[in-house]
Design a protein around this motif. Structure first.
Motif, PDB file in Angstrom:
ATOM      1  N   SER A  47       0.711  -1.312  -0.135  1.00 27.77           N
ATOM      2  CA  SER A  47      -0.185   0.123   0.064  1.00 27.77           C
ATOM      3  C   SER A  47       0.794   1.248  -0.118  1.00 27.77           C
ATOM      4  CB  SER A  47      -0.926  -0.144   1.039  1.00 27.77           C
ATOM      5  OG  SER A  47      -1.589   1.108   1.219  1.00 27.77           O
ATOM      6  N   PRO A  48       1.494   1.810  -1.058  1.00 25.52           N
ATOM      7  CA  PRO A  48       2.041   2.790  -1.159  1.00 25.52           C
ATOM      8  C   PRO A  48       1.328   4.177  -0.733  1.00 25.52           C
ATOM      9  CG  PRO A  48       2.506   1.724  -3.167  1.00 25.52           C
ATOM     10  CD  PRO A  48       1.221   0.981  -2.413  1.00 25.52           C
ATOM     11  N   ALA A  49       0.118   4.127  -0.878  1.00 28.69           N
ATOM     12  CA  ALA A  49      -0.612   5.272  -0.340  1.00 28.69           C
ATOM     13  C   ALA A  49      -0.659   5.645   0.837  1.00 28.69           C
ATOM     14  CB  ALA A  49      -2.167   5.079  -0.793  1.00 28.69           C
ATOM     15  N   TRP A  50      -0.162   4.415   1.716  1.00 29.16           N
ATOM     16  CA  TRP A  50      -0.230   4.508   3.393  1.00 29.16           C
ATOM     17  C   TRP A  50       1.217   5.337   3.503  1.00 29.16           C
ATOM     18  CZ3 TRP A  50      -3.821   4.309   6.650  1.00 29.16           C
ATOM     19  CH2 TRP A  50      -3.587   4.128   7.958  1.00 29.16           C
ATOM     20  N   ALA A  51       2.329   5.101   2.777  1.00 29.65           N
ATOM     21  CA  ALA A  51       3.346   5.775   2.712  1.00 29.65           C
ATOM     22  C   ALA A  51       3.151   7.164   2.518  1.00 29.65           C
ATOM     23  CB  ALA A  51       4.398   5.069   2.216  1.00 29.65           C
ATOM     24  N   THR A  52       2.504   7.393   1.450  1.00 30.72           N
ATOM     25  CA  THR A  52       2.314   8.820   0.906  1.00 30.72           C
ATOM     26  C   THR A  52       1.522   9.547   2.105  1.00 30.72           C
ATOM     27  OG1 THR A  52       2.175   7.784  -1.329  1.00 30.72           O
ATOM     28  CG2 THR A  52       1.560  10.276  -0.972  1.00 30.72           C
ATOM     29  N   THR A  53       0.398   8.957   2.682  1.00 24.80           N
ATOM     30  CA  THR A  53      -0.246   9.727   3.693  1.00 24.80           C
ATOM     31  C   THR A  53       0.593   9.835   4.974  1.00 24.80           C
ATOM     32  OG1 THR A  53      -2.381   8.468   2.972  1.00 24.80           O
ATOM     33  CG2 THR A  53      -2.211   9.540   5.088  1.00 24.80           C
ATOM     34  N   THR A  54       1.325   9.053   5.137  1.00 26.37           N
ATOM     35  CA  THR A  54       2.367   9.261   6.339  1.00 26.37           C
ATOM     36  C   THR A  54       3.032  10.574   6.274  1.00 26.37           C
ATOM     37  OG1 THR A  54       2.352   6.999   6.990  1.00 26.37           O
ATOM     38  CG2 THR A  54       4.109   8.157   7.830  1.00 26.37           C
ATOM     39  N   ALA A  55       3.883  10.650   5.178  1.00 27.27           N
ATOM     40  CA  ALA A  55       4.739  11.472   4.652  1.00 27.27           C
ATOM     41  C   ALA A  55       4.154  13.002   4.657  1.00 27.27           C
ATOM     42  CB  ALA A  55       5.217  11.497   3.348  1.00 27.27           C
ATOM     43  N   LEU A  56       2.726  13.078   4.168  1.00 21.71           N
ATOM     44  CA  LEU A  56       1.818  14.235   4.047  1.00 21.71           C
ATOM     45  C   LEU A  56       1.587  14.726   5.501  1.00 21.71           C
ATOM     46  CD1 LEU A  56      -0.047  16.289   2.636  1.00 21.71           C
ATOM     47  CD2 LEU A  56      -1.935  14.622   3.001  1.00 21.71           C
ATOM     48  N   LEU A  57       1.266  13.731   6.380  1.00 19.41           N
ATOM     49  CA  LEU A  57       0.734  14.300   7.815  1.00 19.41           C
ATOM     50  C   LEU A  57       1.964  14.638   8.743  1.00 19.41           C
ATOM     51  CD1 LEU A  57      -2.005  11.576   8.385  1.00 19.41           C
ATOM     52  CD2 LEU A  57      -2.131  14.014   7.729  1.00 19.41           C
ATOM     53  N   ILE A  58       3.205  14.049   8.389  1.00 16.51           N
ATOM     54  CA  ILE A  58       4.251  14.638   9.030  1.00 16.51           C
ATOM     55  C   ILE A  58       5.123  15.581   8.672  1.00 16.51           C
ATOM     56  CG2 ILE A  58       6.410  13.652   9.990  1.00 16.51           C
ATOM     57  CD1 ILE A  58       5.615  10.690   9.808  1.00 16.51           C
ATOM     58  N   THR A  59       5.236  15.592   7.379  1.00 15.65           N
ATOM     59  CA  THR A  59       5.972  16.882   6.731  1.00 15.65           C
ATOM     60  C   THR A  59       5.128  18.182   6.994  1.00 15.65           C
ATOM     61  OG1 THR A  59       6.398  15.297   5.244  1.00 15.65           O
ATOM     62  CG2 THR A  59       7.061  17.675   4.660  1.00 15.65           C
ATOM     63  N   LEU A  60       3.886  18.185   6.988  1.00 14.60           N
ATOM     64  CA  LEU A  60       2.980  19.225   7.185  1.00 14.60           C
ATOM     65  C   LEU A  60       3.402  20.104   8.496  1.00 14.60           C
ATOM     66  CD1 LEU A  60       0.254  19.544   9.321  1.00 14.60           C
ATOM     67  CD2 LEU A  60      -0.410  17.796   7.764  1.00 14.60           C
ATOM     68  N   VAL A  61       4.191  19.623   9.625  1.00 16.96           N
ATOM     69  CA  VAL A  61       4.426  20.361  10.558  1.00 16.96           C
ATOM     70  C   VAL A  61       5.558  21.339  10.184  1.00 16.96           C
ATOM     71  CG1 VAL A  61       5.393  19.770  12.880  1.00 16.96           C
ATOM     72  CG2 VAL A  61       3.981  18.027  12.120  1.00 16.96           C
ATOM     73  N   GLY A  62       6.310  21.250   9.826  1.00 16.80           N
ATOM     74  CA  GLY A  62       7.476  22.109   9.093  1.00 16.80           C
ATOM     75  C   GLY A  62       8.576  22.370   9.966  1.00 16.80           C
ATOM     76  N   GLY A 392       2.189  17.724  -3.856  1.00 15.71           N
ATOM     77  CA  GLY A 392       2.840  18.049  -2.598  1.00 15.71           C
ATOM     78  C   GLY A 392       3.323  19.566  -2.722  1.00 15.71           C
ATOM     79  N   PHE A 393       3.884  20.338  -3.870  1.00 19.71           N
ATOM     80  CA  PHE A 393       4.306  21.648  -3.763  1.00 19.71           C
ATOM     81  C   PHE A 393       3.086  22.488  -3.591  1.00 19.71           C
ATOM     82  CE2 PHE A 393       5.178  25.507  -5.798  1.00 19.71           C
ATOM     83  CZ  PHE A 393       6.336  26.133  -5.507  1.00 19.71           C
ATOM     84  N   VAL A 394       2.117  22.187  -4.298  1.00 20.63           N
ATOM     85  CA  VAL A 394       0.827  23.039  -4.433  1.00 20.63           C
ATOM     86  C   VAL A 394       0.410  23.032  -2.753  1.00 20.63           C
ATOM     87  CG1 VAL A 394      -1.426  23.313  -5.010  1.00 20.63           C
ATOM     88  CG2 VAL A 394       0.441  23.091  -6.784  1.00 20.63           C
ATOM     89  N   SER A 395       0.197  21.836  -2.382  1.00 23.38           N
ATOM     90  CA  SER A 395      -0.243  21.615  -0.800  1.00 23.38           C
ATOM     91  C   SER A 395       0.500  22.202   0.126  1.00 23.38           C
ATOM     92  CB  SER A 395      -0.442  20.122  -0.577  1.00 23.38           C
ATOM     93  OG  SER A 395      -0.793  19.746   0.799  1.00 23.38           O
ATOM     94  N   GLY A 396       1.971  22.148  -0.159  1.00 27.59           N
ATOM     95  CA  GLY A 396       2.699  22.610   1.172  1.00 27.59           C
ATOM     96  C   GLY A 396       2.711  24.329   1.012  1.00 27.59           C
ATOM     97  N   VAL A 397       2.505  24.699  -0.186  1.00 26.99           N
ATOM     98  CA  VAL A 397       2.406  26.414  -0.347  1.00 26.99           C
ATOM     99  C   VAL A 397       1.125  26.748   0.542  1.00 26.99           C
ATOM    100  CG1 VAL A 397       2.215  28.168  -1.937  1.00 26.99           C
ATOM    101  CG2 VAL A 397       3.996  26.517  -2.445  1.00 26.99           C
ATOM    102  N   LEU A 398      -0.056  26.190   0.008  1.00 20.78           N
ATOM    103  CA  LEU A 398      -1.247  26.504   0.544  1.00 20.78           C
ATOM    104  C   LEU A 398      -1.210  25.934   1.957  1.00 20.78           C
ATOM    105  CD1 LEU A 398      -3.756  25.663  -2.349  1.00 20.78           C
ATOM    106  CD2 LEU A 398      -2.716  27.661  -1.927  1.00 20.78           C
ATOM    107  N   LEU A 399      -0.721  25.230   2.359  1.00 16.70           N
ATOM    108  CA  LEU A 399      -0.758  24.975   3.896  1.00 16.70           C
ATOM    109  C   LEU A 399      -0.289  26.094   4.727  1.00 16.70           C
ATOM    110  CD1 LEU A 399      -0.462  20.893   3.999  1.00 16.70           C
ATOM    111  CD2 LEU A 399      -2.483  22.425   4.883  1.00 16.70           C
ATOM    112  N   THR A 400       0.793  26.692   4.205  1.00 17.21           N
ATOM    113  CA  THR A 400       1.452  27.759   5.077  1.00 17.21           C
ATOM    114  C   THR A 400       0.715  29.123   4.827  1.00 17.21           C
ATOM    115  OG1 THR A 400       2.547  28.618   2.983  1.00 17.21           O
ATOM    116  CG2 THR A 400       3.591  27.008   4.218  1.00 17.21           C
TER     117      THR A 400
END
Length: 594
Positions: A47-62, A392-400
């Motif tokens: 399930s590569p999507a589980w790795a993707t979700t993990t990276a998303l939820l951790i990286t957004l901390v910044g 990821g780029f669009v999400s990272g920019v908008l989340l800030t």
């Protein structure tokens, strides 16, 4: 990630006017998502999507420390879920009723510690809930125990990959450092004096410093050594703001006013001592081994409501899925159960249901368009790299910069990545992405039905419970049922922190004053009881025998000096308590929160 308040009005935050910080945030998120997903596919994980979700939820901390803290918490939660998943597979899977109610019961039980922990520790149990549900339901789809062990190994590997790429992506893109933020906050709080603390403008700064302390202690060994001492000192400083508010709200006698002022000054001095110990790099302070209890101020009524919602929704969903022959969108069931278990631990999520639905439609639609329009345009690896890095780029920019719109961006990104069908690219067909999008709508409906079946308590109700808890704790202190001042201090701070976390609701000034007065009374009662117990008394006895501070003071003056040390201090404490108690009677008449 830091939020930019200047761009949060309306939808102007979508304007492509990027700062360097936002560009770094976008690159960070893009590298994390694309790197962990492509690596998971290269390693042929389930399930590569589980790795993707993990990276998303951790990286957004910044921040550097925040990413490490969140990553470790996610890894702990995953590992904790493994034995629970094995337990469900070995003992629950053969009977539909036992499996449905058993999995629901275990998940509901995990909600209890999740709601009773600090914010940074709560995430561990959220991850445990979601991973346990994933392993338990996948246990129904595997043929033997060897496949089950392989599924568990894949989950741990996928989470580890997400954490690893989040860490390296953050390290290589100029991350924020919480230690710098903490030092700035601590230095600002050094400006607090007995006079400036009256303005009540420092409470938010103190709470922010307490939140920053955990990731900062990861980034700095020095702060880690002093973390417990700083936590205690900051909490005392928060208490000083309450005592100061009481001293400036209630018309006290000169003696009582002086007594409270001295206590406020002592608490401020304790903070300054802790700060100077930190800055002077001395040896570990004596208080470093003293930790405030990590239980958060969640009333048991709220815990029961959240756990009941999780239990019944999961039970009904699993039973329906079981008896319908496993044909009714198992992915929707899986996501719905996971979201119910996570969002039931968040006070005030009902207000986010609309944003959740918008994100499901928006993210699923974009994922469907990208998957079907671009899938065959270029080779698969190039397509994945461009789409994942771009998302990821669009999400990272908008989340800030999203501010109040953050849930839409976060949920939308999750649904976008899920709609791409990352787990089924080897057998991709045009209908796959459409089915994924449909699953998301079913998930949103399941989540909505769960909160309609057992609605979450209103913030007014939570505030009323918190105020009542403060009053009950004070009554216990008065009757000497709470003996240690440190225990009373912890439970009162817990309730006050809960009230401060009720966003969008104001308990009004009079009720805030009532909370501050009750806490001050409890502290005075504990100090007085330490001396009164030597003559077989406590504050409750004095309240029963005397109806005024003058009579109580006259009685205490007649006691044997040899049996009570520092009688003058005791008399002043009792007099101040009686004056606050009399003033409190006027505030009790305030109309209760409905």
């Amino acid at each position: 990630m830091a939020l930019s308040p200047s761009k949060t009005s309306s939808w102007r935050w979508l304007i492509p006017d990027f700062t360097n910080v936002e560009i770094m945030a976008g690159i960070r998120m893009g590298l994390a998502l694309s790197g962990c997903t492509l690596t998971a596919m290269y390693l042929d994980l389930e399930s590569p999507a589980w790795a993707t979700t993990t990276a998303l939820l951790i990286t957004l901390v910044g921040s550097f420390g925040g990413v490490i803290d969140r990553g470790l918490s996610r890894l702990k939660g995953t590992i904790l879920a493994v034995p629970l998943g094995i337990l469900a597979y070995n003992y629950l899977i053969n009977d539909p009723w036992l499996f449905s109610f058993g999995v629901a019961f275990i998940t509901a039980a995990l909600i209890l510690p999740s709601l009773l922990r600090k914010n940074n520790e709560r995430y561990i149990f959220n991850v445990t809930c979601s991973t346990f549900i994933l392993i338990a339901i996948n246990g129904l789809l595997v043929s033997d125990s060897q496949d089950m062990l392989q599924t568990i190994a894949n989950r741990v590997s996928e989470v580890s990959l997400g954490i690893l790429f989040s860490f390296f992506a953050t390290l290589g893109t100029k991350p924020n450092y919480e230690v710098k933020k903490l030092y700035a906050q601590l230095e600002k709080l050094m400006k607090i004096t007995k006079e400036t603390i009256k303005d009540n403008r420092y409470q938010l700064d103190i709470l922010q410093a307490l939140e920053t302390l955990v990731p900062a202690s990861i980034e700095s060994v020095k702060i880690g050594f002093h973390a417990n001492s700083l936590e205690l000192a900051l909490s005392k400083l928060l208490l000083a703001t309450e005592l100061s508010d009481t001293a400036n709200t209630v018309p006290l006698s000169a003696t009582s006013q002086l007594l409270l002022d001295e206590k406020v000054e002592r608490l401020i001095k304790d903070y300054r001592v802790a700060y100077k110990q930190l800055m002077s790099s001395r040896k570990i302070p004596k208080t470093s081994n003293r930790r405030l209890k990590s239980l958060t101020p969640t009333n048991w009524q709220i815990v029961i409501i959240a756990a009941s919602r999780v239990f019944w929704v999961l039970s009904l969903s699993l039973l329906y899925w079981y008896f319908s022959g496993f044909q009714s969108a198992p992915a929707a069931l899986l996501l719905g159960c996971i979201f119910i278990s996570i969002f039931s631990t968040q006070i005030g999520f009902t207000k986010q249901l609309k944003n959740f639905l918008i994100a499901a439609i928006l993210g699923s639609s974009l994922g469907f368009l990208f998957a079907n329009s671009l899938f065959l345009a270029i080779p698969i690896w190039q397509w994945l790299l461009l789409v994942l890095f771009g998302a990821g780029f669009v999400s990272g920019v908008l989340l800030t910069r999203a501010g109040p719109k953050t849930p839409i961006i976060l949920f939308g990104t999750v649904f976008f990545l899920s709609a791409l069908g990352l787990n089924n690219l080897a057998v991709f067909d045009p209908i796959t992405s459409f089915n994924n999008a449909l699953v998301h709508l079913i998930t949103a409906l399941q989540l909505w039905l769960g909160f309609m079946l057992i609605p979450e308590p209103s913030q007014e109700y939570i505030a009323r419970l918190s105020i009542e808890s403060i009053q009950k704790n004070t009554a216990k202190a008065v009757h000497y049922k709470i003996v240690k001042p440190s225990k009373y201090f912890v439970v009162q701070m817990q309730r006050r922190l809960q009230i401060s976390q009720l966003q969008g609701f104001n308990i009004d000034q009079k009720r805030k004053q009532l909370c501050n007065i009750e806490t001050t009374k409890g502290i005075l009662a504990l100090r007085a009881n330490e001396k009164l117990v030597t003559v077989g008394l406590n504050m409750a006895n004095l309240l029963e025998q005397f109806d005024s501070s003058e009579k109580a003071a006259e009685y205490l003056q007649q006691l044997d000096n040899a049996r009570i040390c520092d009688k003058d201090q005791l008399v002043a404490t009792v007099v101040c308590f009686f004056e606050l108690h009399q003033w409190r009677q006027e505030l009790v008449a305030v109309k209760p929160i409905s």
